[in-house]
Design an enzyme around this catalytic site. Structure first.
Site, PDB file in Angstrom:
ATOM      1  N   ARG A 326       0.823  -1.209   0.000  1.00 24.41           N
ATOM      2  CA  ARG A 326       0.000   0.000   0.000  1.00 24.41           C
ATOM      3  C   ARG A 326       0.862   1.267   0.000  1.00 24.41           C
ATOM      4  NH1 ARG A 326      -5.525   1.745   0.742  1.00 24.41           N
ATOM      5  NH2 ARG A 326      -6.362  -0.358   0.874  1.00 24.41           N
ATOM      6  N   GLU A 731      -9.608   6.288   7.149  1.00 18.48           N
ATOM      7  CA  GLU A 731      -8.174   6.528   7.009  1.00 18.48           C
ATOM      8  C   GLU A 731      -7.778   7.739   6.160  1.00 18.48           C
ATOM      9  OE1 GLU A 731      -7.937   2.374   5.632  1.00 18.48           O
ATOM     10  OE2 GLU A 731      -6.098   2.272   6.795  1.00 18.48           O
TER      11      GLU A 731
HETATM   12  N1  MTE Z   1     -11.849   6.080  14.696  1.00 20.23           N
HETATM   13  C1  MTE Z   1     -11.850   5.830  16.030  1.00 20.23           C
HETATM   14  N2  MTE Z   1     -12.544   6.638  16.832  1.00 20.23           N
HETATM   15  N3  MTE Z   1     -11.147   4.780  16.555  1.00 20.23           N
HETATM   16  C2  MTE Z   1     -10.397   3.943  15.760  1.00 20.23           C
HETATM   17  O1  MTE Z   1      -9.780   2.998  16.259  1.00 20.23           O
HETATM   18  N4  MTE Z   1      -9.659   3.398  13.464  1.00 20.23           N
HETATM   19  C3  MTE Z   1      -9.410   3.926  12.125  1.00 20.23           C
HETATM   20  C4  MTE Z   1     -10.658   4.616  11.571  1.00 20.23           C
HETATM   21  N5  MTE Z   1     -11.207   5.524  12.529  1.00 20.23           N
HETATM   22  C5  MTE Z   1     -10.372   4.191  14.343  1.00 20.23           C
HETATM   23  C6  MTE Z   1     -11.151   5.280  13.859  1.00 20.23           C
HETATM   24  C7  MTE Z   1      -8.983   2.908  11.164  1.00 20.23           C
HETATM   25  S1  MTE Z   1      -7.363   2.439  11.128  1.00 20.23           S
HETATM   26  C8  MTE Z   1      -9.855   2.359  10.250  1.00 20.23           C
HETATM   27  S2  MTE Z   1      -9.336   1.275   9.082  1.00 20.23           S
HETATM   28  C9  MTE Z   1     -11.279   2.704  10.265  1.00 20.23           C
HETATM   29  O2  MTE Z   1     -11.614   3.610  11.297  1.00 20.23           O
HETATM   30  C10 MTE Z   1     -12.072   1.407  10.452  1.00 20.23           C
HETATM   31  O3  MTE Z   1     -13.421   1.623  10.569  1.00 20.23           O
HETATM   32  P1  MTE Z   1     -14.400   1.852   9.312  1.00 20.23           P
HETATM   33  O4  MTE Z   1     -13.955   0.951   8.216  1.00 20.23           O
HETATM   34  O5  MTE Z   1     -15.716   1.521   9.854  1.00 20.23           O
HETATM   35  O6  MTE Z   1     -14.238   3.304   8.943  1.00 20.23           O
HETATM   36  N1  HPA Z   2      -5.879  -2.362   4.604  1.00 17.90           N
HETATM   37  C1  HPA Z   2      -6.045  -2.631   5.912  1.00 17.90           C
HETATM   38  N2  HPA Z   2      -5.930  -3.829   6.420  1.00 17.90           N
HETATM   39  C2  HPA Z   2      -5.634  -4.834   5.585  1.00 17.90           C
HETATM   40  C3  HPA Z   2      -5.459  -4.628   4.229  1.00 17.90           C
HETATM   41  C4  HPA Z   2      -5.582  -3.327   3.704  1.00 17.90           C
HETATM   42  O1  HPA Z   2      -5.426  -3.067   2.498  1.00 17.90           O
HETATM   43  N3  HPA Z   2      -5.174  -5.821   3.674  1.00 17.90           N
HETATM   44  C5  HPA Z   2      -5.185  -6.712   4.692  1.00 17.90           C
HETATM   45  N4  HPA Z   2      -5.468  -6.124   5.845  1.00 17.90           N
HETATM   46 MO1  MOS Z   3      -7.167   0.396   9.670  1.00 12.93          MO
HETATM   47  S1  MOS Z   3      -5.118   0.491   9.638  1.00 12.93           S
HETATM   48  O1  MOS Z   3      -7.149  -0.443   8.120  1.00 12.93           O
HETATM   49  O2  MOS Z   3      -7.369  -0.808  10.826  1.00 12.93           O
END
Ligand code: MTE
Ligand code: HPA
Ligand code: MOS
Length: 780
Positions: A326, A731
């Protein structure tokens, strides 16, 4: 009740899609009533485990004497590799390079070697210190450069992305710039640390409550380690106090230890490391060393890019493969590279195995791209924003839309987004004012930067892009919602419930949000890659629509109308000329033996990825954003503050604008922290010295920009058929923090009249800012 239509006189349902609604647990979060793993009532006889860890970075384990541990007060026993009934392996990739406990050698300082099980957590924790381990110390390499020098292997297969004629691109260009940037890692610093609580059942059964983003993985891992089928293991999580990627695979160890101990002693067992052990024993964001070589023409347009991305992966692969992939996928950020070659070097190092962290390698790629832009701007004496604009991806047909991985950028909204932000942030006038300020001011210098983000949405492991949901309607009309996603504070459950409320046209409050459990939805993916809502929202919509179709068919038959005459709206259902409440319809349907439970499923269309060829469409779509930050630095101390940040971020048609804004704000601050004050530091022996908030500095409330204007691009709509045309938000805004880093760089550059692009690695701590200032003052 008879009506022609369900008129406006009936109240619209609460909490539908595209409306603001606070997090479903917000009150519980702030009043302390939200239940986390550690709040679950402990049955009598619950035991507590703690990890005993290694004190060398690399060494053969000659002997391990645990007699003093066993003799300590309150100790019930110890767990070592010998106690593992199944396979001593918790590697998430199947590479079998990550044992629960090592048997022959330790590969990082702080590696768990055994666990103590005692009557209290305190007793276990004290006893864990008493082990006598004899090592034959071996040489170690801690960072990717050292690892390359001593010839360490890759922990996983590297990736190469290539397009165009790289040699030609370099030989035809007017200028060529080579450089290197070191980009630091980051600790997740979730408020709730890692924790697992296992309760043994009959036969092979065990239930594990675990703070995890990936219950299915914890389930499969526990089964693997216990040597039992997955159907014997249940993993539950109601919510996490933050995950940020740190609980996508790193909970495996804790879940496995708790489960093995629970089965061994046939007692409930809980394990919760303290913050220091959490920080030393679990993986973090990967640090990178990026070497770049970029060719440009006189106008500042990029002709060719050659980049090598070496990463500190730690001792095992964990998720380093997809993370370093990535990084390459985002090494273009928002820019078209006509000729390009990008290579990853996932280096094995004698440090904790690094893992997922918000952005998943993407941020490191973006920082490298933005550094190249800055280099070009300084080399040509231009405003970096001008260089950015000159290099943006183009529009269909102009030959500037192909990424290094051969996916077309089809919906580039950055030119519009950037020009709007430039206006509202008053970029040009403020930049002029800052240039004038810096001429006049001796000690305090200012900087401003406006940086874009383009982030690919989907798991690059294509099969991960699937999700399931389960909805029950009880015969009183109340609704039970379950799906495969996990709640970590991001508001996923709120959004998915909004989707269901909208589909069935019932109030949000009618829907019960329930814990994630492997018993209800099997084979789920991690809640990660920002795709929680995209995937689980769609799966829940599928389930809700099945139920709605059954209720519609029933109503049409019962009232002898066409199905088209059955309309769900505002907690009511209109059936021809009649109107019934949703609850009445459900009750009647139940009496007529209609099945009121449905499982939904979704898989993302259109995506494919051929890793060997480096070609495909790994991402369903892109999310965009931009931020503009102004900073001031004190050139005598290196201290700085963020004066103002303006953000315009694209979430498509937002399902819930206030929640999305919260995500954007939080991500920006977390990204800013990564690039400014959050520094991980290992001593020569390989011991992590920044192992608690006392030595590891996350942003404080007082570090937020003095002026902070955050807006969503409300005109944007996902051109792909995502859930209600929204876009993922978790993200992408993390990388908005890059504008703070580049603004600091400009403030530093001012001391040498912007003649040179400052050499500044991330994080740009006050010490690094000061050193960079002094270097430039001394003439480079
Ligand atoms: N927001 C909060 N409050 N706490 C978290 O741990 N994790 C982040 C983001 N926002 C996180 C957060 C990460 S790394 C990801 S991948 C996404 O939330 C995952 O949740 P979603 O796919 O439902 O957005
Ligand atoms: N993003 C986050 N987590 C993951 C991914 C990715 O692309 N692939 C496997 N785990
Ligand atoms: Mo988020 S780093 O894909 O949990």
């Amino acid at each position: 009740m008879k009506h022609d239509t369900i008129t406006k006189a009936t109240e619209a349902v609460s909490g539908t899609v595209h409306t603001n609604r606070h997090h479903d647990s917000a009150e519980k979060h702030v009043t302390g009533r939200a239940e986390y793993c550690d709040d679950i009532g402990e049955p009598q006889g619950t035991l507590h485990a703690y990890l005993g860890v290694s004190s060398v970075a690399h060494g053969l384990i000659k002997s391990m004497d645990l007699s003093a541990v066993l003799a300590a007060p309150g100790v019930i026993g110890v767990l070592t590799a010998d106690d593992i009934p199944g396979v001593n392996d918790i590697s998430p990739t199947g590479l079998k390079d990550e044992p629960v406990f090592p048997t022959e050698k330790t590969e990082f300082h702080g590696q768990p070697l055994f666990a103590v099980v005692a009557e209290s957590r305190n007793a276990a924790r004290r006893a864990a210190e008493l082990a006598k381990v004899d090592y034959e110390v071996l040489p170690h390499a801690l960072d990717p450069l050292e690892a390359q020098e001593v010839g360490h292997p890759f922990v996983t297969a590297p990736l190469k992305l290539e397009r165009g004629e790289i040699e030609q691109g370099f030989s035809d260009a007017d200028h060529r710039i080579k450089g290197q940037i070191k980009i630091g890692g980051q600790d997740h610093m979730y408020l709730e640390g890692q924790i697992a609580f296992a309760i043994p059942g009959e036969d092979d059964d065990v239930v594990v409550h675990c703070s995890t983003q990936h219950p299915s993985e914890a389930q499969h891992m526990v089964a693997h380690v216990l040597g039992v089928p997955s159907n014997a293991v249940t993993v539950n999580v109601r919510r996490m106090g933050g995950g940020f990627g740190g609980k996508e695979s790193q909970m495996n160890l804790f879940a496995a230890v708790a489960a093995v101990a629970a089965k061994k002693w046939n007692c409930p067992v809980k394990i919760r490391p303290d913050r220091d052990q959490d920080m030393t024993a679990t993986g973090k964001r990967h640090d990178f060393v990026v070497d770049y070589d970029v060719a440009i023409d006189d106008s500042g347009r990029i002709q060719a890019v050659d980049g090598v991305f070496a990463a500190r992966c730690g001792y095992s692969a964990d998720l380093s493969g997809p993370v370093t992939d990535r990084a390459l996928f985002h090494a273009d950020n928002a820019y078209f590279y006509p000729n390009v070659r990008l290579r990853s070097r996932p280096m094995k190092t004698n440090t904790v195995s690094n893992t997922a962290f918000r952005g998943f390698g993407g941020p490191q790629g973006v920082v490298a791209a933005e550094r190249m832009i800055e280099e070009i701007a300084y080399a040509l004496g231009k405003d970096p924003l001008e260089v950015r604009k000159a290099n943006f991806y183009g529009e269909a047909g102009d030959g500037r839309t192909l990424t290094p991985y051969h996916q077309e950028v089809e919906d580039n909204i950055l030119p519009r987004l950037i020009s709007e932000l430039e206006e509202t942030a008053d970029y040009q006038a403020r930049r002029d004012a800052i240039l004038a300020f810096n001429k006049a001011s001796k000690v305090i210098k200012k900087g401003i930067a406006l940086t874009p983000v383009k982030f690919g949405i989907s798991f690059t492991a294509t099969w991960y892009n699937q999700a399931g949901a389960l909805i029950h309607i009880y015969n009183d009309g109340s609704i039970h919602l379950n799906h495969g996603g996990t709640e970590m504070g991001q508001g996923l459950n709120t959004k998915v419930a909004q989707v269901v409320a909208d589909a069935l046209q019932v109030d949000f409050e009618r829907i019960k949000i329930t814990k994630t459990t492997t018993e209800k939805v099997p084979n789920t993916s991690a809640t990660a890659a920002s795709s929680g809502t995209d995937l689980n929202g769609m799966a829940a919509l599928d389930a809700a629509e099945q139920l709605k179709a059954r209720l519609t068919d029933f109503a049409a038959e019962h009232w002898s109308v066409e199905p088209e005459a059955v309309i769900f709206r505002n907690n009511m259902v209109q059936v021809g000329q009649d109107v019934v409440s949703f609850s009445d319809l459900v009750r009647k349907a139940y009496m007529a033996r209609v099945h009121l439970s449905a499982a939904g499923f979704y898989k993302t269309p259109k995506i494919h990825w051929d890793r060997a060829a480096g070609k495909g469409r790994p991402f369903y779509y892109y999310a965009y954003g931009a931020s503009c930050s102004e900073v001031s630095i004190d050139t005598l101390t290196g201290e700085y503050r963020v004066e103002r940040s303006d953000i315009l971020h694209d979430v498509g048609r937002s399902l819930n604008p206030v929640l999305d804004k919260g995500q954007v704000e939080g991500a920006f601050i977390q990204g800013m922290g990564w690039l400014t004050t959050e520094e991980l530091w290992w001593d020569k022996a390989g011991r992590l010295r920044t192992h608690a908030p006392s030595t590891y500095k996350i942003p404080l409330a007082s570090d937020r920009p003095r002026v902070f204007n955050v807006n969503l691009a409300d005109w944007s709509e996902n051109r792909e058929l995502t859930i209600k045309r929204s876009k993922a938000v978790g993200e992408p805004p993390f990388m908005l923090g890059v504008s703070v880093f580049e603004a600091l760089s400009m403030a530093v550059a001012s001391v040498a009249d912007y003649r040179e692009c400052p050499r500044i690695d991330a994080p740009a701590t006050p010490e690094r800012v000061l050193l960079a200032v002094e270097r430039l003052k001394a003439g480079g």
